[in-house]
Design an enzyme around this catalytic site. Structure first.
Site, PDB file in Angstrom:
ATOM      1  N   LYS A 164      20.273  44.306 -33.172  1.00 30.56           N
ATOM      2  CA  LYS A 164      19.905  45.439 -32.163  1.00 30.56           C
ATOM      3  C   LYS A 164      19.973  44.666 -30.864  1.00 30.56           C
ATOM      4  CE  LYS A 164      18.143  49.573 -31.706  1.00 30.56           C
ATOM      5  NZ  LYS A 164      18.458  50.798 -32.538  1.00 30.56           N
ATOM      6  N   ASP A 172      21.312  53.520 -28.413  1.00 30.42           N
ATOM      7  CA  ASP A 172      19.909  54.025 -28.649  1.00 30.42           C
ATOM      8  C   ASP A 172      19.119  54.513 -27.482  1.00 30.42           C
ATOM      9  OD1 ASP A 172      17.816  53.035 -30.866  1.00 30.42           O
ATOM     10  OD2 ASP A 172      16.871  52.709 -29.013  1.00 30.42           O
ATOM     11  N   GLY A 217      15.557  64.665 -26.119  1.00 32.51           N
ATOM     12  CA  GLY A 217      16.779  63.880 -26.009  1.00 32.51           C
ATOM     13  C   GLY A 217      17.773  64.349 -27.074  1.00 32.51           C
ATOM     14  N   VAL A 226      18.362  63.163 -30.209  1.00 33.28           N
ATOM     15  CA  VAL A 226      18.004  62.984 -31.286  1.00 33.28           C
ATOM     16  C   VAL A 226      16.998  64.102 -31.934  1.00 33.28           C
ATOM     17  CG1 VAL A 226      16.310  61.769 -33.089  1.00 33.28           C
ATOM     18  CG2 VAL A 226      18.036  60.489 -31.745  1.00 33.28           C
ATOM     19  N   ALA A 227      16.298  64.668 -30.896  1.00 34.44           N
ATOM     20  CA  ALA A 227      15.171  65.680 -31.052  1.00 34.44           C
ATOM     21  C   ALA A 227      16.103  67.062 -31.008  1.00 34.44           C
ATOM     22  CB  ALA A 227      14.275  65.751 -29.844  1.00 34.44           C
ATOM     23  N   TRP A 228      17.305  66.961 -30.306  1.00 33.97           N
ATOM     24  CA  TRP A 228      18.137  68.049 -30.146  1.00 33.97           C
ATOM     25  C   TRP A 228      18.698  68.446 -31.362  1.00 33.97           C
ATOM     26  CZ3 TRP A 228      23.458  68.540 -30.681  1.00 33.97           C
ATOM     27  CH2 TRP A 228      24.031  69.689 -30.327  1.00 33.97           C
TER      28      TRP A 228
HETATM   29  O1  2IT Z   1      18.377  53.228 -34.380  1.00 28.26           O
HETATM   30  C1  2IT Z   1      19.420  53.462 -34.735  1.00 28.26           C
HETATM   31  O2  2IT Z   1      19.697  53.343 -35.873  1.00 28.26           O
HETATM   32  C2  2IT Z   1      20.558  53.698 -33.792  1.00 28.26           C
HETATM   33  N1  2IT Z   1      19.990  53.516 -32.658  1.00 28.26           N
HETATM   34  C3  2IT Z   1      21.910  53.907 -34.198  1.00 28.26           C
HETATM   35  C4  2IT Z   1      22.601  52.514 -34.496  1.00 28.26           C
HETATM   36  C5  2IT Z   1      24.156  52.483 -34.680  1.00 28.26           C
HETATM   37  O3  2IT Z   1      24.543  51.558 -34.784  1.00 28.26           O
HETATM   38  O4  2IT Z   1      24.740  53.713 -34.673  1.00 28.26           O
END
Ligand code: 2IT
Length: 444
Positions: free
Chosen positions: A124, A164, A237, A239-241
């Site tokens: 990350k 992210d 955002g 994800v919620a969408w």
């Molecule tokens: O938390 C997650 O799994 C993401 N932000 C996506 C990570 C990715 O490499 O697609």
């Protein structure tokens, strides 16, 4: 394994890294039993080796704003574990970003990526840069400066970042452009790319869609479905969408979305044009959700409140870590919630999870529920390697299949006396694959 001893030692080594320690604690408690049943894990000191990242890159990110002012942010990449595949995980640009947050996210990512069935390790990264309120040129200059450092440690076979919070298609574009220039190659080094330059169809929707496919499987274990259920969602955002769109398609009525300013309750359900309005709102209203209530009659804005006070059957936290606490959980249970699925990473506090499990609700953790995002990233990597693009249906089918498989793994490893503890199931299933691979590959 003595979980308390390991945690005490970690607290001493990494004081104040609360989110990281929280994420480690949850995993260790879940895997203690299976760890102790397999002496080869202890012999190879798997836990001690797994809880520390392989390496952390920290760097300075200087950039110039539109008025010529100079700013300095901090950039990070936490490469946690690459035993089953190249490091893989998103970049978060948000003022709340600290090393603790990126370590918790990177640690979670190891198990999530393992669950996807695809060969991806965990990492990350990100920065305390706040893209909100910045012009596109400023974001571009920041991304370019960020990549000037990051590019030395990433690559399609070594570490593949993605988006992210605060990092969407636009940012991935700026980051990719600079990587291509520096490396002089066009490769699948980032995922979430634009569709014309190596991106995968369905990637933007994948986290939300995948979460609902997973939740559908959870409901099916009770011979139930989304039909006629009131669904409370936080965030508004990307994800919620995706989650709102798919939950609605499956017959659920989404009654809430939220932002940092409060939440919206829409008794008529957030469907049709209102779903697309969410993204418009995000782009134009600078992270506030209130204007939705002015736009759509019948909806109410509750300032400074969280959606968990609203009556619902299903709650889906889609915003950020620890957004649903013990009191919120009690309120949800009191209001008759029957299922909670974390779509955000570590969206619920340990107290909240305890309440859901005590009450024998359907509850599943983010690392299983939201794995569809990184899974489709994995599919994007496969397509890049093949120099080929799959169609929408094909990617969506693969995503559905992967989410169903993850659900099966959780049930296999988390079910006892007729109740599935998805936290345990996800952690054990994710852990076993990684731990066995570490044993196979020796100590180095
Ligand atoms: O938390 C997650 O799994 C993401 N932000 C996506 C990570 C990715 O490499 O697609």
């Amino acid at each position: 394994m003595n979980v308390n001893q390991i945690l005490n030692d970690l607290e001493k080594k990494h004081p104040g890294e609360l989110e990281y320690l929280q994420a480690v604690k949850e995993v260790l408690e879940s895997i203690e039993e299976v760890y102790n049943e397999n002496p080869q894990f202890e012999n190879a000191k798997i836990i001690e080796r797994l809880v520390e990242p392989d390496r952390i890159l920290t760097f300075k990110v200087p950039w110039v704003d539109d008025n010529g002012g100079v700013h300095v942010n901090i950039g990070y990449r936490v490469q946690f574990n690459n035993v089953i595949g190249p490091y893989k995980g998103g970049l978060r640009f948000h003022p709340s970003v600290t090393l603790s947050i990126l370590k918790f996210l990177g640690f979670e990512q190891i198990f999530k990526n393992s669950l996807t069935t695809l060969p991806m390790g965990g990492s990350k990264g990100g920065s305390d840069f706040n893209p909100k309120g910045k012009s596109s040129d400023e974001v571009q200059r920041f991304c370019q400066s960020f990549m000037l450092e990051l590019w030395t440690v990433i690559g399609p076979q070594t570490d593949v970042p993605a988006g992210d919070m605060g990092v969407g298609g636009r940012e991935i574009g700026f980051l990719y452009g600079m990587y291509r220039k520096l490396a002089r190659e066009n490769t699948g080094v980032l995922t979430g790319k634009g569709i014309n330059w190596g991106g995968s169809l369905i990637r933007p929707e994948a986290t939300g869609f995948g979460a609902i496919y997973f939740a559908k499987e959870m409901l099916a274990t009770k011979n139930d479905s989304f039909k006629g259920k009131d669904v409370a969602i936080s965030g508004f955002g990307n994800v919620a969408w995706g989650a709102v769109k798919k939950a609605t398609e499956f017959g659920g009525k989404v009654v809430t979305i939220s932002g940092p300013d409060g939440y919206i309750y829409d008794k008529n359900g957030i469907s049709g044009e209102k779903i697309d309005y969410m993204l418009e709102l995000r782009a134009t209203c600078n992270d506030v959700v209130k204007p939705y209530a002015d736009e759509f009659p019948g909806s109410i804005f509750y300032e400074g409140k969280k959606p968990w006070e609203a009556k619902c059957d299903i709650a889906l936290p889609c915003a950020t870590q620890n957004e649903l606490n013990g009191d919120d959980a009690k309120q949800l249970v009191k209001n008759g919630v029957m299922m909670v699925a974390e779509v955000s990473n570590m969206g619920c506090t340990p107290e909240a999870i305890g309440t859901f499990i005590e009450n024998k609700l359907l509850f599943a953790p983010g690392k299983a529920v939201n794995a569809g995002g990184v899974a489709v990233s994995g599919l994007e990597m496969s397509q890049n390697s093949m120099k080929f693009n799959w169609g929408k249906e094909e990617v969506d089918e693969k995503l559905k299949h992967i989410m169903t498989e993850i659900h099966k793994s959780c049930v296999k490893y988390g079910t006892k006396d007729g109740y599935t503890n998805y936290v345990k199931g996800a952690n054990v299933a994710g852990f076993l694959k990684v731990a066995n691979a570490m044993v196979d590959q020796g100590i180095y």
